[in-house]
Design an enzyme around this catalytic site. Structure first.
Site, PDB file in Angstrom:
ATOM      1  NE  ARG A 100       2.210   8.980   6.530  1.00 31.49           N
ATOM      2  CZ  ARG A 100       2.909   8.712   5.443  1.00 31.49           C
ATOM      3  NH1 ARG A 100       4.050   9.349   5.229  1.00 31.49           N
ATOM      4  NH2 ARG A 100       2.486   7.809   4.580  1.00 31.49           N
ATOM      5  CE  LYS A 157      13.943   5.296  -1.391  1.00 31.59           C
ATOM      6  NZ  LYS A 157      13.346   6.302  -0.493  1.00 31.59           N
ATOM      7  CG  ASP A 163      -0.688   5.028  -0.970  1.00 29.98           C
ATOM      8  OD1 ASP A 163       0.468   5.068  -1.410  1.00 29.98           O
ATOM      9  OD2 ASP A 163      -0.967   5.031   0.236  1.00 29.98           O
ATOM     10  CB  CYS A 185       0.429  -0.495   2.775  1.00 27.41           C
ATOM     11  SG  CYS A 185       1.461   0.952   2.683  1.00 27.41           S
ATOM     12  CG  HIS A 209       4.607   0.085  -0.998  1.00 27.83           C
ATOM     13  ND1 HIS A 209       3.579   0.165  -0.089  1.00 27.83           N
ATOM     14  CD2 HIS A 209       5.406  -0.919  -0.574  1.00 27.83           C
ATOM     15  CE1 HIS A 209       3.759  -0.743   0.855  1.00 27.83           C
ATOM     16  NE2 HIS A 209       4.864  -1.411   0.584  1.00 27.83           N
TER      17      HIS A 209
END
Length: 569
Positions: free
Chosen positions: A292, A394, A312, A263, A440
């Protein structure tokens, strides 16, 4: 019922291993487990004994009885159970705790449970695994027994059949057998190495992804794998996401972090120039690899990794463009997933939680835009009331695979937080500065995970357009080798991925090997085929299509690809 079955199992374990120390025993989607610290590893014979004792307890129709007690009383009651003591010790002094009893067994538990053991109809213990206490590899390794429980014996039998089929489709096993990918201790757990055949499948997925995004007016970008600490401080990742990030690298006396998300980089693209309302919407997409930290105990093939590529995208738009942009994402989602053979979905809309960022009217506008985009397409969805992230509502879309399992893939997520943190703006029609809406969006999610799902969905037998090798030419004898190579050349000239199996093995063995490798077409060539400029065609399912001219084969392959809603990549 399944949670109650976990208690019955723990009771049975203590009867076989009186010295056992109990961890926790929650239900799962299709079953339950319980963790134990015992003096020796469990054996298959132990599981059989434990299961027999469970059936006896179920037959005894023992009631589940709930009691409440103080923290001190609980500490005294579980004095010989160190893991229970640790759980109790983490609770406030004035906490009132509950326990459940059946027969002579007592466990610390919030419940709820069924009325009695007789309500557990059909139970089966499945397997044993290691599990670190509280998921921390620095803590003791306990032994975890997995089981399942169902309302009827038929439901249990059906589930066990599904388990067998899932094991046959396991992407880790197929990944090795088909030479798609591997994981190596020398490199590190959770880090995937793609082999040549797996590289072909991944490239095909990525190429189609890029093509469809260009057709939907996205701009594809590339961003670095690391960024300065200041970037992650501004984005809030260091304060809210630090535990999932890797330790910093020091460069020129400054800290840099491997990126956990893409992002902030896309925001930098947006901020690289003063934006006008006439430029919006701006759709920025990337196949960006992120890193991660995941505990080693939860890593699982391609499904749970430490380095993965996210498909993404971030959309920067005007408030009045939100609904059409969300609708465009939904249209792109179903077009993309359909190309890979996924047509069955479950959809949820997650709304504002109690604690949230952004203004209430923006939340209401965004939520209503998501709702209308779904309803305009007559899509059935569930409401997850209060289930949105603190920074925006979302939509989540799960796909169903060939076994009916749900996999989370697509997320369309509003963000009222990052535009504020990075002070994003555009020049509006009045000549002033306004804040853009930011969305997103990931469709496939983790590319590694999606490919794992794809492998299991097709059991490794990919459709023709995704198969690493689409056809293998099998010469019957050495004298047919040259003709086999010429057939391969002709197929490759038309874009078909073709191999020749020229090994000195029997023809039937070569055919069997090709079937095990899930190659769609086997083209056997001998004297007759060589004379007739033909091939004898077999399929991986075992079908024998007989001899056909090479030109007819080329037409057949082209027609099969044309029947798919994809381009041949």
């Amino acid at each position: 019922m399944r949670h109650s079955a976990a208690h019955v199992m723990a009771d049975a374990v203590l009867k076989v291993f009186p010295e056992a120390k109990m961890g926790i025993g929650p239900p799962t989607q299709d079953g339950f487990y319980y963790d134990f610290d015992v003096s020796r590893p469990f054996t298959p014979e132990d599981l059989e004994s434990i299961e027999n004792l469970m059936r006896q307890t179920i037959a005894d129709r023992q009631p589940f009885l709930r009691e409440e007690l103080s923290r001190k009383e609980a500490l005294d009651l579980f004095a010989d159970q160190p893991y229970k003591l640790e759980i109790i010790g983490d609770l406030p002094e004035d906490t009132t705790l509950s326990i459940y009893r059946h027969g002579g067994f007592i466990d610390l538990c919030q419940g709820p449970h069924v009325d009695g053991t007789a309500d557990i109809q059909a139970v089966k213990l499945l397997n044993i695994a290691g599990a670190y206490w509280r998921g921390d590899e620095r803590r003791p390794m306990l032994q975890r027994i997995y089981g399942t429980a169902w309302e009827t014996q038929q439901a249990l039998d059906d589930y066990l059949t599904r388990l067998e089929e899932a094991e046959r489709r396991d992407h880790r096993t197929l990944g090795r057998q088909l030479g798609l990918f591997s994981v190596h201790e020398e490199i590190g757990p959770g880090l995937i190495v793609w082999h040549p055949k797996g590289g072909v499948v991944r490239s095909l997925v990525e190429d189609y992804w890029r093509d469809i995004h260009y057709r939907h007016d996205y701009s594809i970008v590339y961003s670095p794998h690391i960024g300065r600490a200041q970037l992650w401080e501004t984005s809030g990742h260091l304060s809210h996401y630090r535990d999932s990030m890797y330790a910093p690298l020091e460069v020129d006396e400054q800290e840099y972090f491997l990126k956990p998300m893409n992002c902030p980089f896309h925001i930098m693209v947006y901020r690289s120039s003063l934006r006008s309302y006439r430029e919006l919407p701006l759709r920025i997409a990337e196949l960006g690899t992120v890193y991660r930290y995941e505990r080693s105990g939860v890593l699982h093939g391609l499904m749970r990794v430490r380095g993965f590529t996210q498909d993404d995208a971030h959309i920067f738009c005007l408030p009045e463009q939100v609904e059409s942009e969300v609708g465009g994402v939904l249209d792109l989602t179903f077009e993309l997933l359909d190309a890979f053979g996924f047509t069955d979905f479950s959809i949820s809309l997650s709304t504002r939680p109690e604690s949230y960022a952004g203004e209430l009217d923006l939340w209401e506008h965004a939520t209503e835009s998501l709702r209308r985009a779904l309803e305009q397409r007559s899509l059935v969805y569930d409401i997850d009331d209060g289930g949105g992230a603190f920074y925006g509502p979302k939509i989540d879309i799960k796909i169903k695979d060939a076994l009916g399992r749900d996999w989370q893939c697509t997320t369309v997520q509003f963000d009222f937080n990052l535009p504020e943190r990075f002070d994003l703006s555009f020049m509006d029609s009045e000549g002033g500065r306004s804040r853009p809406f930011m969305v997103h969006r990931a469709i496939l999610g983790s590319l590694e995970r999606f490919l794992g799902v794809l492998i299991e969905h097709y059991a490794g037998a990919f459709p023709l357009w995704l198969s690493p090798t689409q056809a293998v030419v099998i010469p019957i004898a050495d004298r047919h080798q040259e003709y086999a190579e010429s057939v391969k050349t002709r197929l490759e000239s038309k874009g078909f991925r073709t191999e020749v199996d020229g090994r000195s093995e029997r023809m039937n063995l070569k055919i069997r090997n090709a079937q095990l490798q899930k190659i769609p077409y086997m083209l056997v060539v001998g004297d007759r085929e060589q004379d007739d400029d033909a091939v004898a065609v077999r399929t991986r399912e075992g079908g024998n299509l007989g001899a056909m001219p090479v030109t007819d084969l080329l037409s057949r392959l082209a027609d099969e690809l044309a029947g798919r809603n994809v381009q041949q990549c």
